[in-house]
Structures are given as structure tokens and as C-alpha cells.
Scaffold this motif. Structure first.
Motif, PDB file in Angstrom:
ATOM      1  N   ASN A 257      63.898  71.776  46.183  1.00 40.62           N
ATOM      2  CA  ASN A 257      63.645  70.546  47.177  1.00 40.62           C
ATOM      3  C   ASN A 257      63.660  69.320  46.760  1.00 40.62           C
ATOM      4  O   ASN A 257      63.507  69.230  45.323  1.00 40.62           O
ATOM      5  CB  ASN A 257      62.268  70.974  47.732  1.00 40.62           C
ATOM      6  CG  ASN A 257      61.568  69.952  48.836  1.00 40.62           C
ATOM      7  OD1 ASN A 257      62.311  69.727  49.842  1.00 40.62           O
ATOM      8  ND2 ASN A 257      60.492  69.180  48.609  1.00 40.62           N
TER       9      ASN A 257
ATOM     10  N   PRO B 258      61.166  75.587  58.472  1.00 40.63           N
ATOM     11  CA  PRO B 258      61.290  76.203  57.181  1.00 40.63           C
ATOM     12  C   PRO B 258      59.942  76.459  56.691  1.00 40.63           C
ATOM     13  O   PRO B 258      60.000  76.853  55.360  1.00 40.63           O
ATOM     14  CB  PRO B 258      61.781  74.959  56.635  1.00 40.63           C
ATOM     15  CG  PRO B 258      61.324  73.663  57.421  1.00 40.63           C
ATOM     16  CD  PRO B 258      61.308  74.228  58.845  1.00 40.63           C
TER      17      PRO B 258
ATOM     18  N   ARG C 175      63.299  69.803  53.088  1.00 37.38           N
ATOM     19  CA  ARG C 175      62.823  71.031  53.772  1.00 37.38           C
ATOM     20  C   ARG C 175      62.916  71.082  55.365  1.00 37.38           C
ATOM     21  O   ARG C 175      62.952  72.283  55.778  1.00 37.38           O
ATOM     22  CB  ARG C 175      61.117  71.131  53.460  1.00 37.38           C
ATOM     23  CG  ARG C 175      61.023  71.409  51.945  1.00 37.38           C
ATOM     24  CD  ARG C 175      59.239  71.463  51.992  1.00 37.38           C
ATOM     25  NE  ARG C 175      58.960  69.954  51.964  1.00 37.38           N
ATOM     26  CZ  ARG C 175      57.631  69.611  51.999  1.00 37.38           C
ATOM     27  NH1 ARG C 175      56.816  70.518  51.811  1.00 37.38           N
ATOM     28  NH2 ARG C 175      57.321  68.258  52.216  1.00 37.38           N
ATOM     29  N   TYR C 176      63.092  69.909  55.829  1.00 42.07           N
ATOM     30  CA  TYR C 176      63.218  69.753  57.277  1.00 42.07           C
ATOM     31  C   TYR C 176      64.859  69.272  57.314  1.00 42.07           C
ATOM     32  O   TYR C 176      65.123  68.343  57.912  1.00 42.07           O
ATOM     33  CB  TYR C 176      62.313  68.857  57.838  1.00 42.07           C
ATOM     34  CG  TYR C 176      60.991  69.350  57.360  1.00 42.07           C
ATOM     35  CD1 TYR C 176      60.460  70.300  58.140  1.00 42.07           C
ATOM     36  CD2 TYR C 176      60.124  68.430  56.478  1.00 42.07           C
ATOM     37  CE1 TYR C 176      59.146  70.907  57.501  1.00 42.07           C
ATOM     38  CE2 TYR C 176      58.925  69.043  56.168  1.00 42.07           C
ATOM     39  CZ  TYR C 176      58.441  70.046  56.778  1.00 42.07           C
ATOM     40  OH  TYR C 176      57.085  70.540  56.254  1.00 42.07           O
TER      41      TYR C 176
END
Length: 874
Positions: A86, A476, A105-106
């Protein structure tokens, strides 16, 4: 002085009960073990509101997370593969009122050139003796991404990022990771923590990291008469909320060491803590001193004027500032920002909610309270502030604000959109889609997830199937996904076309369902309210009966109402039935609460509603009328087919069907008999395991009594009775929740610790939801019992490690001891032999194979002991 001495004695008394930590070393590493590494870069801090020294801030910081996994090892070398996990990047510039923001993450809300998550960046082979890196296979990998510009504050246009104002950036992942990777094993300390290069640290691992935070607190359960004290030492990487028992949530920062004043709680029932980290916990348990609105008119549900709100805010702000300056002046800067943000979000939520209720909206618009430049709107950034949010009920104002804002924007959308009538209700798809456009990042998924849960309760699952699949596919966040899946699975047995018998509800046995009857109906209402059915809900039920009579449906629709009733309604409830405490407990355990189900008399469900009895009879009556009409049309079609000669075709098909039926009937009967025999064998095995387990436990009690250890024997008996009740409660079930199995397992290990002073650890991966996974009962305990018998008992001490993880859709359970190991492959107790037979039966019945390996650790590790691994398909 006396209080301090008492706290010290209390700490010393309980320190023995804290879990003993055994450091993990590079020599302990085995294939599949992993470590997460975080590389942190701090930008110059130019944003207001927090000091630059706070290490876990969410603004002006870049965090890159990697995972190092052991992929190969032998006596001489060890190989780790480093993958990218990440990237979080948030930075603002002087003179610009906003942030440049990115969070991989998005990924649906942000763009980057290549799919990098999970990609291997580096492979390093280390010498196991010197711990130095021998070879390194590094791939030059530049991570290119675009940071979206997010203005300060809440915008009237919505909370999604501006895609048109992005800043390009890139990061050489290989060069960033290489120094830390080469120092991973050489920097491994004796305490079990790898010390890496500057601005790089280990934040998580598949094994226990050395504790860096500890606490002592008491009265942690709802039963306040239980004054047991909990003392724990844990590792945390960031400030966090930590649940202790049923009713206590502690706010912890790495390095905290807090102790509760038990004497003060016994006298006042007020929680007070001392030591490092005490202030954020004292302020959260004193929050109501300034968290309530003090003007009595504000608390009412009637109209509230803007002047009343302004006055209430002044009082609230004054009390809050006094508390910070006087009682909590040493509050950690991170937690200070948490509570300051909570205040702002509370006020913003309050303004939006009361504006939406107001009748004189013009007065509110002229008051300035709805000004988007007001502090409670302009000083928050929902896309970033989830790092400072509290989830504890009563303090989760960040989440309440997001929900209130989404409702406000939906109402605003309806009133401003010429294509929508103000009275028209948005469809589930419109509601879900609108939230997706309003938000981005974490706020989008928390709000759309909440909206989706409401839609699932208020609509049939088939109506929102597309939105459900979209959320599961795109979100996620594992915890949010699991929450939505649990709600879906809870409601699935009550979908249209399902039968109430298949739901497993005890109440189904009381309905006198008619086999094959589908021309009469049952409207079932269940209420789990222990304080009794409210009068308005009862009146709705009585009104519904009248509606049935007026529509001429009273003879074919049976109203079944099960609830507890208030004493003043005794005469009015004669047509209805009192629900039992056992049925209330069943509804609560399944998370069903209150529900209404419309079904045919044979139990086929037509519609359901999982809310209180705010029941409009018209939709139910319309469903019944439509169902009757559908059946009549079906019957007419049959008559028409008969007239047209279809009957002859049906007769031919029937003859063929009869021949086929008698041909396969014998095979089906044999298969049913075979399955019944196997199920009886499975039940027989479990019936043998329970007495075997009870015999072993009673032998332990006898051993304590023979040693005159009466106090320990009494404690053993109490814990044994708790464990026995749990074992017997699940003995007839084919599958039990993993959480129940783990609770039984810990009770068993605590009992065995009375006999032998050994240590054990039980770790469950974060991506495992024990309440959502079911396994065969008493599956793990025989292997743990074997570890006690062969690994602990011969020496009287030792260690047992139990670790649960998910690997390729398998629940993997490792049970490891440090005993002498098994002398022969067949050296195992009755429990393991019984479990092995159970595995064969389960495979035959359900076509599910549970994998099991039992081997001595000497084969692959330079230590003694036994390693059992179970692999259960999910």
C-alpha cells in the motif's frame, strides 16, 4: 501515597496473570511467515491543527507498506520475497487551501500507471548464521500515481475528490525498500523486534511482536459484581481503540502504560486511569460532561430555533475548552485532535439533522449555521479524518456526520432536480448510486455500506443484488465486506420463494403449516423486545385485522403475532401469543430482532420486513391479491391447455416420468440409507469423544484433590462446568462458529494450566472473522490435548502455539509444541483417531476434504516438538 501504593501492589499482583511473551527470532522463521514493513516520509508541516512531531498523523506524510514473506529456507539460507502492499500520500502546500491526496487501497478513486499491489519488488537470500544478505534480485520499479486535490473542509458539492486537479508523482520502490531489506535479519533484536533503518519500521507480522503497550483495568464486563482485573501487554503499531471485556474500550498509543483506579470505581462507578496514556481514557469516560446539549429544549423532538442551537454550542464549546485546559492539559497531541475533530463533527451533524427537521428553513438559512465556511464544516476533511475517528458508540460522531450529510444531500438532490417530484422516494439503486458520487475513498465505502445494509433490511435481496455484488467487488476493506456478507447471509433464508421451515427458527414449529397448501396465507410478526410490544405497534396489528375483514380476506389470512406484552394491554392481546425467552434469545443471537413475514400457508415466503411494526397493510394486501391472481391465471391456463389437447402430451411425459422414477428410486433409497448410516457414524464418534474428554478433565480434578490443592480444584470445577456446558450445547450441531470453538479451546487450556505451568499463545489473522466461519465441533481440541499429553506432561512445562490463517480459500490451523515430538507416526490418542475417522465421513458426506499433516519439528527446524496443520476448505 496510599492510592499509589495500592495501585503498585495491584499491578504486581496481576503481572503474573499477564500473558508471557516468548521472543520470535530469525531461527524461528518458517516457510509462510511474513513481516510487514512501513517506510515513512514526513513532509514539512504547513497545515493547521496539529504539531509536526506527531508520528502517526494523517496529513503531510507518505507511508509505503511492504510485506516480506519467507518463501524458501534450509539449514544454511533463508529467502524472503518483498511485495508492495500500500501507498498513502497526503501533502499540502503553503498558500493552497487543500491537500494533494492518494491512497492505493481505494484504487477505484485514484489512478496509477500499473497494478502494483501484491507485485514482487525484491527477493533476498540471507545466510542463516551471519544473518547477512547473500544475494539480492531487485527489480527496478517506479510507482507512478496521481494525487487528487482535496480542498479543506466539507463542500456543498460533495466529498469526492476533484479528478481534474491532480498532481503526478512517482516513487522508486526498489531503492526505497533495499536498505531496510538488507538490515532485516541483522537488526533483529533479542526482544523479538527487527530494528530497521531510519524512518522504516516493522508494523505487523504473522507471529507475535514484542509488547510495547500495557494496561490494567477491572470491571470490564456488564456484570459489575465481577471485579476481575485484566492486565495485558500488547503490541500496537498505531494509536488504536482496544476492546477489553464486554464494556470497556481503551484508547491506546504505542508506549502507553496505564492502570485503572479500582478503588475509585468501586466507590463511584467512575473510571479513572493513571500512568502514561491515562488522559485520553479519562477524557473519553468524562466526555458527557460537555458532550450533551444542556438546553432542555434542544433535547426535545419539537421545532428548534437557530438561536437555541447557537446558545447550546457556546455552552458546549466553553465546557470543552475548560476541560482541555484544566483537567486534560497533558493530553497527547494525536488524541487532542481526535476529540477536537469529534466536537466539530458533532456540531456539523447537529446542524444538518435539525435543519432537515425544521419547518422554518428560511430562518435557518439566514442564521449562518448552514454556512459551509463555519468551523464545524470548514475545519474537517472527511476523506482524511477517518484516521482520527472513534468507533465507540456515543463517540462515533465522524460516522454519524457522514450518514447525516448523505441524507441531507439526497434530500437536496430531490428538491433541486426538476426531473424528480419532491414527494417521490428514491429507488434503492438511485440512493446507492448517489452516495457513490458524493463520496470517495473510505467515506464512500462506509456510507454506501451502511446504505446497502438498510436497503437489504427494507427490500428483498433480489432487488438490490446488483448493488450488493458491486460493493463486494469494489470495497477493499475486509471488515466492511465481512459485515455486509453477514447481513446478506442472515437475511437470505427469508427471501421470496424460500420456506420458513428452512430458516431454522423455533417459531416455525408453532405455525401449523399445511403441506401443499398455497391458497391461504400467514402474516407472521415476531418482536424480540423484552420490555414488551409498544402500544402503537399493537394498534397497527389490530388495525391490520380490521383491514383483512374489510377486504374479505379474514378467512384466508391468519395473523400470527408473537411478542411480550405490557400489562396494560392484557385484554387487547388475547388473539396473539406471548413469545418465550428462549425464542427471544434465538432472535437476538441471529441478529433478527423484530421482523414481519408474509407467507403462504405451506410456509413459502412472499415478502418480509426487518423493522418494527410500522406496517402499512396496503402492500401486504396487494401482494396477497396478486398471488391469488397469479394462481387463478395458472389454473385457467391449465384448463385451456386441457381443451387444446395438452393433456395428452402431459400423459406421455407422465408415463416417461413414472418409468424413470421407479428406475432411480432404488438408487436414491440406497443413497439416503448410506448417508444416514454415515451421519449416525459421525454422531457416534462425537458421542464417544465427549465422555473421553470428560474423563480426562475429571482425572485432572482428581489429581488436584489428591495433592490437597482444594482451591485449585474448586476453580477447576467452575471452569470445567462452563466448558462442559459449551461442549454439550454444540455436541448435536454439525457445524459450530469458529468463535465458539476457540472459546472452548481457551477454557480447556486454562484448565490444563492448573496442572502444568506451561505457556500458550492463540493468534488469529486479522482477515479471519471467527463469527462468520463454521467448522465441525471439537475439531481442534483433540490435537491440543495431544500436545499437552505428549509435549507438556512429560516435562511438566513447555509452550503450545496455536495459529489460524487464511491461505488460498483454506482455513489453516497450526498447533505447535516444543516437546520431545512423536516417537512413531501412530503415536496419538483416542481423540485424534476419532477425528481422523470423522474427516473420512465428512469427506464422504459433503465432498469436503480436511487436510491434516502431523510431523516432528526436527525434520524442518532445528528444534524439538510436534507440528500439526489442519486445512479446512471454506
Amino acid at each position: 501515597m496510599k492510592t499509589a501504593l495500592l495501585l503498585l501492589l495491584l499491578f504486581l499482583a496481576n503481572s503474573g496473570s499477564a500473558e508471557t511473551f516468548v521472543p520470535y527470532t530469525p531461527d524461528s522463521l518458517k516457510k509462510g511467515d511474513w513481516v510487514e514493513i512501513e517506510s515513512v516520509h514526513y513532509y514539512p508541516y504547513v497545515a493547521p491543527g496539529i504539531e509536526e512531531k506527531v508520528p502517526w498523523r494523517a496529513e503531510n506524510i507518505r507511508r509505503v507498506t511492504f510485506r516480506a514473506t519467507v518463501t524458501d529456507l534450509d539449514e544454511r539460507s533463508l529467502t524472503l520475497d518483498y511485495t508492495f502492499k500500500n501507498l498513502y500520500d497526503c501533502r499540502n502546500e503553503a498558500g493552497k487551501p487543500g491537500f494533494h491526496y492518494f491512497d492505493s487501497r481505494y484504487r477505484q478513486d485514484f489512478t496509477f500507471d500499473h497494478e502494483m499491489v501484491g507485485k514482487q519488488i525484491l527477493r533476498v537470500t540471507y545466510d542463516r548464521d551471519s544473518r547477512k544478505a547473500q544475494t539480492s534480485d531487485r527489480q527496478e520499479t517506479a510507482f507512478s500515481y496521481s494525487k487528487s486535490y482535496v480542498p479543506f473542509g466539507v463542500r456543498q458539492a460533495g466529498l469526492s475528490a476533484y479528478p481534474g486537479t491532480a498532481v503526478r508523482d512517482s516513487l522508486p520502490l526498489d531503492k526505497l525498500l533495499a536498505p531496510a531489506a538488507h538490515a532485516l535479519l541483522t537488526g533483529w533484536q533479542e526482544d523479538g523486534m527487527p530494528r530497521l533503518t531510519q524512518d522504516t519500521r516493522v508494523i505487523d507480522a504473522s507471529f507475535a511482536l514484542p509488547p510495547n503497550t500495557e494496561f490494567t483495568c477491572s470491571h470490564v464486563n456488564f456484570d459489575l459484581s465481577d471485579d476481575s482485573t485484566v492486565h495485558k501487554k500488547i503490541f500496537i503499531a498505531y494509536p488504536t481503540e482496544y476492546k477489553v471485556g464486554e464494556r470497556v474500550t481503551l484508547l491506546l498509543t504505542p508506549g502507553d502504560s496505564i492502570t485503572q483506579d479500582k478503588e475509585r470505581f468501586a466507590q463511584t462507578h467512575i473510571r479513572h486511569y493513571q500512568g502514561r496514556g491515562s488522559e485520553q481514557n479519562n477524557i473519553q469516560y468524562s466526555f458527557r460532561r460537555f458532550a450533551d446539549i444542556y438546553d432542555p429544549n434542544i433535547r426535545s423532538l419539537g421545532p428548534i430555533t437557530p438561536d437555541q442551537v447557537k446558545k447550546a454550542f457556546q455552552t458546549r464549546d466553553s465546557l470543552f475548552q475548560i476541560a482541555l485546559e484544566k483537567d486534560f492539559k497533558h493530553l497527547d497531541p494525536y488524541w487532542r485532535k481526535v476529540f477536537e475533530h469529534s466536537e466539530r463533527y458533532f456540531e456539523g451533524t447537529f446542524v444538518l439533522e435539525f435543519y432537515m427537521r425544521a419547518t422554518d428553513k428560511q430562518a435557518w438559512q439566514e442564521s449562518g449555521l448552514l454556512d459551509w465556511q463555519a468551523p464545524y464544516f470548514a475545519s474537517v476533511n472527511p476523506l482524511i479524518d477517518f484516521a482520527y475517528s472513534l468507533q465507540k458508540p456515543g463517540a462515533a460522531t465522524y460516522y454519524y456526520f457522514l450518514y447525516a450529510y448523505s441524507i441531507y444531500k439526497r434530500q437536496e438532490f430531490k428538491s433541486d432536480n426538476l426531473c424528480l417530484n419532491k414527494q417521490r422516494k428514491l429507488s434503492p439503486q438511485e440512493e446507492y448510486s448517489l452516495n457513490k458520487q458524493l463520496f470517495s475513498g473510505f467515506p464512500k465505502y462506509i456510507v454506501t455500506g451502511s446504505t446497502l445494509q438498510q436497503l437489504m433490511h427494507n427490500n428483498m435481496l433480489s432487488e438490490i443484488e446488483e448493488d450488493y455484488n458491486d460493493f463486494i467487488r469494489s470495497c477493499p476493506d475486509t471488515s466492511l465486506n465481512n459485515q455486509i456478507k453477514r447481513t446478506y447471509d442472515k437475511l437470505l433464508p427469508f427471501e421470496t420463494g424460500k420456506n420458513i421451515r428452512e430458516s431454522g427458527l423455533m417459531i416455525a414449529d408453532s405455525l401449523h403449516l399445511a403441506e401443499g397448501s398455497d391458497r391461504k396465507y400467514i402474516l407472521l410478526f415476531l418482536s424480540a423486545r423484552e420490555q414488551g410490544l409498544p402500544a402503537p405497534s399493537l394498534q397497527n396489528a389490530l388495525d391490520f385485522k380490521k383491514s383483512l375483514e374489510s377486504e374479505g380476506l379474514a378467512s384466508i389470512v391468519q395473523l400470527e403475532l408473537y411478542s411480550k406484552f405490557q400489562s396494560n394491554n392484557a385484554q387487547r392481546v388475547k388473539p396473539f401469543k406471548a413469545i418465550s425467552d428462549l425464542q427471544i434469545e434465538e432472535l437476538k443471537q441471529r441478529g433478527l430482532g423484530t421482523m414481519t413475514i408474509l407467507m403462504r400457508e405451506d410456509g413459502t415466503i412472499l415478502h418480509r420486513q426487518f423493522t418494527g411494526w410500522e406496517f402499512d397493510p396496503k402492500p401486504a394486501l396487494a401482494i396477497i391479491q396478486n398471488d391469488l391472481k397469479r394462481e387463478d391465471e395458472s389454473f385457467n391456463d391449465f384448463l385451456k391447455g386441457f381443451k387444446e389437447g395438452v393433456l395428452g402430451t402431459l400423459l406421455i411425459v407422465a408415463i416417461i416420468g413414472i418409468v424413470y422414477y421407479f428406475r432411480v428410486r432404488g438408487k436414491q433409497k440406497k443413497e439416503r440409507n448410506r448417508r444416514r448410516i454415515r451421519e449416525l457414524e459421525l454422531r457416534a464418534i462425537r458421542s464417544q469423544m465427549n465422555p473421553h474428554f470428560i474423563f480426562n478433565a475429571l482425572s485432572s480434578i482428581q489429581n488436584l484433590i489428591n495433592r490437597s490443592a482444594n482451591q485449585e480444584a474448586n476453580k477447576y470445577l467452575i471452569d470445567f462446568s462452563r466448558l462442559l456446558r459449551k461442549v454439550l450445547a454444540t455436541s448435536e450441531k454439525k457445524l459450530v462458529p469458529l468463535s465458539d470453538e476457540l472459546e472452548q479451546l481457551q477454557l480447556y487450556l486454562k484448565l490444563e494450566q492448573l496442572r502444568f505451568p506451561f505457556f500458550y499463545s492463540l493468534t488469529v489473522d486479522k482477515n479471519i472473522e471467527p463469527d462468520a466461519i463454521e467448522i465441525p465441533g471439537m475439531l481442534i481440541q483433540p490435537f491440543v490435548e495431544n500436545a499437552v499429553k505428549h509435549g507438556i506432561a512429560p516435562r511438566g512445562t513447555g509452550e503450545i502455539i496455536i495459529r489460524l490463517s487464511l491461505q488460498d480459500q483454506l482455513l489453516v490451523i497450526d498447533i505447535i509444541d516444543d516437546g520431545p515430538g512423536m516417537e512413531t507416526e501412530t503415536e496419538s490418542g483416542f481423540g485424534i483417531r476419532a477425528i481422523s475417522n470423522e474427516f473420512e465421513i465428512l469427506k464422504d458426506l459433503y465432498n469436503t476434504e480436511i487436510g491434516i499433516t502431523i510431523e516432528n519439528r526436527q525434520k524442518k527446524e532445528s528444534v524439538s516438538g510436534c507440528h500439526v496443520r489442519l486445512s479446512i476448505p471454506l
